[in-house]
Enzyme design. Sequence first.
Site, PDB file in Angstrom:
ATOM      1  CG  HIS A   1      45.700  41.502   5.204  1.00  0.00           C
ATOM      2  ND1 HIS A   1      45.971  40.471   6.546  1.00  0.00           N
ATOM      3  CD2 HIS A   1      44.200  40.962   6.144  1.00  0.00           C
ATOM      4  CE1 HIS A   1      45.621  39.733   6.782  1.00  0.00           C
ATOM      5  NE2 HIS A   1      44.307  39.363   6.522  1.00  0.00           N
TER       6      HIS A   1
ATOM      7  CG  ASP B   1      41.644  37.235  11.471  1.00  0.00           C
ATOM      8  OD1 ASP B   1      41.080  37.868  11.696  1.00  0.00           O
ATOM      9  OD2 ASP B   1      42.565  36.644  10.803  1.00  0.00           O
TER      10      ASP B   1
ATOM     11  CG  HIS C   1      44.211  34.813   7.607  1.00  0.00           C
ATOM     12  ND1 HIS C   1      42.873  35.755   7.710  1.00  0.00           N
ATOM     13  CD2 HIS C   1      43.734  34.888   6.333  1.00  0.00           C
ATOM     14  CE1 HIS C   1      41.947  34.638   7.017  1.00  0.00           C
ATOM     15  NE2 HIS C   1      42.957  33.975   6.560  1.00  0.00           N
TER      16      HIS C   1
ATOM     17  CG  ASP D   1      39.571  34.389  11.232  1.00  0.00           C
ATOM     18  OD1 ASP D   1      40.201  34.637  11.766  1.00  0.00           O
ATOM     19  OD2 ASP D   1      39.537  35.529   9.967  1.00  0.00           O
TER      20      ASP D   1
END
Length: 292
Positions: A96, A133, A135, A210
Amino acid sequence: MPPEFLETLIAGAEALVQVQDAPELPWALAEAVHDPAYLQRWRSGDVTRAEERAMGFAWDASIARRGLLSCGATLAATRDALQGGWGLNLGGGTHHAYREHAEGFSFLNDVVIAASWARREGLAARVAVLDLDVHQGNGTASMLAGQAWALPVSLHGASNYPFVKEEAGVNVPLPDGTGDDAYLAALEDEAFPAVRAFGPDLLFVLAGADVLAGDQLGRLALTPEGVRERDRRAYALAGELRVPCVTVMAGGYHRDPQRTVEVRLSTVREWVAAAGAAAPFGGRGAPPGSVP
């Protein structure tokens, strides 16, 4: 992850591979891809509350060194992969982080730093980032946008953070509750073909835990067996393409931290199996037996 579970992860990994201390990344390599003024603000603590909120926690003096160690481990894993075909960082995956700002627990973008280093050194001409991931790797997508030498491919939860997605690269959004079968189908039908078509000579895999059902920050519903199969197929793709493969762990926030540990160790086992079974390629010799 609570310290006792981190210790469990390291102990479990040490039973499978040689675990090495992370080397510290030289600042110059971070400055090669990140805005130097941004880096200096976070080194000195001259950050705003808004920047801290975007990061996800308050500034403290250890942030810079933790970031350098995480990135140093990914760079070491990249060196391992380029020398022997396979590299692994038990941390990393701070996808990120943007060129000029921090987001989502990510200060430095370790994969972009390592990929850019490999390209500058003439060790890789085309780099694919397979981000698994839950995200989207928005920072990675932004930093690699418009770079013909790089392709970010992200398979992520459509409703998960970041709520405004980057459009660069190949994005495969999945609905809440996606389970093993639908996830693996999307992997095979959309993500893998994009990587094959790009034809990389270096592959990064972000093996986020995740995606597991019950993760506090994820909305997908994979079983441990589904995550294991995801990893097996990702490593099979690297073997099929005969390209060096670097794995970083990325996110994992299960309500029961032991579940995250178990999934991470499953990833390590699949990595060991892939590295041990792969024939040497590209003149790089036998797979290494270490994890930075």
